[in-house]
Design a protein around this motif. Structure first.
Motif, PDB file in Angstrom:
ATOM      1  N   VAL A  58       0.833  -1.206   0.000  1.00 22.77           N
ATOM      2  CA  VAL A  58       0.000   0.000   0.000  1.00 22.77           C
ATOM      3  C   VAL A  58       0.866   1.253   0.000  1.00 22.77           C
ATOM      4  O   VAL A  58       0.633   2.203  -0.759  1.00 22.77           O
ATOM      5  N   LEU A  59       1.900   1.283   0.860  1.00 24.55           N
ATOM      6  CA  LEU A  59       2.763   2.452   0.927  1.00 24.55           C
ATOM      7  C   LEU A  59       3.483   2.692  -0.396  1.00 24.55           C
ATOM      8  O   LEU A  59       3.575   3.825  -0.863  1.00 24.55           O
ATOM      9  N   SER A  60       3.994   1.630  -1.012  1.00 22.66           N
ATOM     10  CA  SER A  60       4.737   1.800  -2.252  1.00 22.66           C
ATOM     11  C   SER A  60       3.850   2.350  -3.361  1.00 22.66           C
ATOM     12  O   SER A  60       4.272   3.226  -4.125  1.00 22.66           O
ATOM     13  N   LEU A  61       2.619   1.872  -3.451  1.00 22.07           N
ATOM     14  CA  LEU A  61       1.719   2.337  -4.497  1.00 22.07           C
ATOM     15  C   LEU A  61       1.255   3.763  -4.258  1.00 22.07           C
ATOM     16  O   LEU A  61       1.254   4.598  -5.167  1.00 22.07           O
ATOM     17  N   VAL A  62       0.861   4.056  -3.023  1.00 19.96           N
ATOM     18  CA  VAL A  62       0.373   5.407  -2.719  1.00 19.96           C
ATOM     19  C   VAL A  62       1.502   6.421  -2.850  1.00 19.96           C
ATOM     20  O   VAL A  62       1.341   7.482  -3.457  1.00 19.96           O
ATOM     21  N   VAL A  63       2.669   6.107  -2.286  1.00 23.09           N
ATOM     22  CA  VAL A  63       3.801   7.023  -2.380  1.00 23.09           C
ATOM     23  C   VAL A  63       4.225   7.185  -3.833  1.00 23.09           C
ATOM     24  O   VAL A  63       4.593   8.283  -4.267  1.00 23.09           O
ATOM     25  N   GLY A  64       4.172   6.089  -4.608  1.00 22.95           N
ATOM     26  CA  GLY A  64       4.501   6.194  -6.022  1.00 22.95           C
ATOM     27  C   GLY A  64       3.585   7.155  -6.753  1.00 22.95           C
ATOM     28  O   GLY A  64       4.025   7.925  -7.612  1.00 22.95           O
TER      29      GLY A  64
ATOM     30  N   PHE B 249       0.392   0.801 -11.852  1.00 27.99           N
ATOM     31  CA  PHE B 249      -0.826   0.303 -12.493  1.00 27.99           C
ATOM     32  C   PHE B 249      -1.211   1.219 -13.643  1.00 27.99           C
ATOM     33  O   PHE B 249      -0.713   2.345 -13.763  1.00 27.99           O
ATOM     34  N   VAL B 250      -2.089   0.717 -14.512  1.00 24.99           N
ATOM     35  CA  VAL B 250      -2.574   1.501 -15.651  1.00 24.99           C
ATOM     36  C   VAL B 250      -3.989   2.003 -15.339  1.00 24.99           C
ATOM     37  O   VAL B 250      -4.753   1.337 -14.654  1.00 24.99           O
ATOM     38  N   GLU B 251      -4.304   3.175 -15.866  1.00 23.06           N
ATOM     39  CA  GLU B 251      -5.603   3.784 -15.589  1.00 23.06           C
ATOM     40  C   GLU B 251      -6.516   3.786 -16.813  1.00 23.06           C
ATOM     41  O   GLU B 251      -7.702   4.073 -16.690  1.00 23.06           O
TER      42      GLU B 251
ATOM     43  N   LEU C 292      -6.255   3.594  -5.919  1.00 23.11           N
ATOM     44  CA  LEU C 292      -6.868   4.905  -6.138  1.00 23.11           C
ATOM     45  C   LEU C 292      -7.861   5.232  -5.033  1.00 23.11           C
ATOM     46  O   LEU C 292      -7.972   6.387  -4.603  1.00 23.11           O
ATOM     47  N   ALA C 293      -8.593   4.207  -4.576  1.00 25.17           N
ATOM     48  CA  ALA C 293      -9.533   4.432  -3.481  1.00 25.17           C
ATOM     49  C   ALA C 293      -8.785   4.808  -2.204  1.00 25.17           C
ATOM     50  O   ALA C 293      -9.161   5.750  -1.491  1.00 25.17           O
ATOM     51  N   VAL C 294      -7.702   4.081  -1.909  1.00 24.90           N
ATOM     52  CA  VAL C 294      -6.900   4.385  -0.718  1.00 24.90           C
ATOM     53  C   VAL C 294      -6.280   5.775  -0.836  1.00 24.90           C
ATOM     54  O   VAL C 294      -6.273   6.549   0.122  1.00 24.90           O
ATOM     55  N   GLN C 295      -5.780   6.095  -2.028  1.00 28.83           N
ATOM     56  CA  GLN C 295      -5.168   7.398  -2.228  1.00 28.83           C
ATOM     57  C   GLN C 295      -6.182   8.516  -2.018  1.00 28.83           C
ATOM     58  O   GLN C 295      -5.863   9.559  -1.426  1.00 28.83           O
ATOM     59  N   GLY C 296      -7.406   8.323  -2.502  1.00 26.07           N
ATOM     60  CA  GLY C 296      -8.433   9.334  -2.293  1.00 26.07           C
ATOM     61  C   GLY C 296      -8.751   9.542  -0.830  1.00 26.07           C
ATOM     62  O   GLY C 296      -8.889  10.685  -0.367  1.00 26.07           O
ATOM     63  N   VAL C 297      -8.858   8.444  -0.082  1.00 30.33           N
ATOM     64  CA  VAL C 297      -9.127   8.555   1.358  1.00 30.33           C
ATOM     65  C   VAL C 297      -7.977   9.261   2.069  1.00 30.33           C
ATOM     66  O   VAL C 297      -8.179  10.160   2.904  1.00 30.33           O
ATOM     67  N   LEU C 298      -6.722   8.862   1.751  1.00 28.03           N
ATOM     68  CA  LEU C 298      -5.568   9.481   2.397  1.00 28.03           C
ATOM     69  C   LEU C 298      -5.471  10.964   2.056  1.00 28.03           C
ATOM     70  O   LEU C 298      -5.133  11.791   2.917  1.00 28.03           O
TER      71      LEU C 298
END
Length: 392
Positions: free
Chosen positions: A19-25, A36-38, A140-146
């Motif tokens: 989770v940290l690697s994806l959000v920080v990325g 990931f691709v959007e 993306l959901a986690v990033q939005g919440v954070l």
């Protein structure tokens, strides 16, 4: 620690790391381990929201035809990170195309992709990209919440320190600390009187101190990596080789050179060492290295060379920076070995140092509770007291 408990702890830490690697990325604009691709441009290889293992370009080396790369586009989708496949190479750079697209990116307005633009290569064991379905959708959901949490906390506390990559580290650290305290309160209120055998059994199922120490160490490492990676990266200059003189520094007469300043600053508390190096032909920089104290700012001089033919040419400069937590000679030796080597060494120093210090102060074993001590102290008080040096 039993094998089963060790496995559970490993899974918990792996989940936090993912989770940290994806959000920080996403915050840094630079893939960290996973990406990931959007959009659907890479279908059927990857559908929108699918993830993949992103190998940093510095480690993967120059891409080959057939590789899926993530690069900083200039025109596609308004610019920004794009993940497409390399389908050819010219003297000007790589030709790329989404698997679902009938034409290449260079058939449109996107220029050939330079090595300096490529930030990651998708891991493809056996020739096929290893895809993690729907990983990006969850991120993306986690990033939005954070992001919402960061903005609300920053507004509530009246500080911008909680915004951005560093603020994300503060939020994670605060969340882990809060969870730890809540765990203490919950256990102290729920534990009932048991006989010695039951108490021993309860202690054996307590929560591992190592889990908390490793979690905080991981957050510290993510914050340090963000502080080193985010301010650096690739700088692009568009040079026009012209038949006339111009006041614009990037419009240069054919065959001649011009200079532009490149500011390098340190807005953090820890001194940093910055390295500047050309990432394409037709560009020079002086000095190539700078040591910056807290709040210090210097200007390097970038020299841009115009070819003898008229036209528009792209020049690239790469900045790498490192927290000055190791001797400059050590950082310099590691940098010459590989630009990522100093980051790995500094992260190991910070994360390992924090963990060892925590073990020395707190000790290992389990976090455990008792309902009431003989002297009348609450279990929470005894436990907090037991974390102090010399208390057991």
């Amino acid at each position: 620690m039993s094998a089963r408990r060790a496995f559970v702890v490993a899974l918990e830490l792996a989940a936090v790391a993912v989770v940290l690697s994806l959000v920080v990325g996403q915050v840094l604009g630079q893939p960290v381990l996973l990406a990931f691709v959007e959009t659907g441009s890479m279908a059927p290889t990857m559908e929108p929201g699918d993830g993949f293992v992103a190998i940093p370009a510095q480690l993967a080396g120059p891409p080959e035809e057939g590789d899926v790369v993530t690069f900083r586009a200039e025109e596609l989708h308004g610019g920004g990170l794009t993940t497409h496949r390399v389908v050819g190479e010219t003297e000007s750079g790589y030709v790329t195309r989404g698997d679902a697209n009938p034409f290449t990116d260079q058939d449109g307005e996107e220029p050939p992709v330079k090595d300096a633009q490529i930030v990651a290569v998708a891991w493809a064991p056996g020739g096929d990209v290893l895809v993690v379905p729907h990983l990006g959708t969850a991120v993306l959901a986690v990033q939005g919440v954070l992001g919402t949490v960061q903005r609300n906390l920053a507004s509530m506390l009246g500080t911008r320190a909680l915004l951005g990559p560093t603020g994300l580290g503060y939020v994670f650290a605060g969340a882990m600390g809060l969870l730890y305290v809540l765990d203490l309160l919950r256990e102290s209120g729920n534990v009932k009187e048991k006989d010695d055998a039951e108490r021993a059994r309860e202690r054996s199922t307590g929560r591992s101190v190592d889990l908390y120490l490793v979690g905080f160490a991981l957050i510290l490492v993510v914050g340090a990596t963000s502080a080193m990676v985010a301010p650096g990266g690739t700088q692009e200059y568009g040079v026009v080789s012209a038949e006339f003189d111009s006041e614009r520094p990037t419009v240069i007469p054919m065959g001649e050179s011009g200079t532009v300043p490149y500011p390098v600053g340190n807005g953090g508390f820890v001194p940093v060492i910055a390295y500047l190096e050309p990432a394409s032909e037709g560009i020079e920089v002086d000095p190539g290295q700078a040591r910056l104290a807290r709040g210090e700012r210097v200007n390097a001089t970038v020299t841009l060379h115009a070819p003898p033919e008229t036209g528009y040419y792209r020049r690239f400069l790469v900045e790498h920076r490192y927290l000055a937590l190791l001797p400059p000679s050590v950082i310099d030796s590691l940098y010459r070995l590989h630009p990522w080597a100093p980051i790995a060494a500094i992260d190991a120093l910070l994360g390992g140092g924090f963990y060892l210090l925590g073990r020395a102060l707190v000790g290992g074993g389990r976090v455990r509770t008792r309902r009431r001590s003989r002297g009348g102290r609450s279990s929470l008080g005894r436990r907090l007291g037991g974390l102090l040096p010399g208390r057991r």
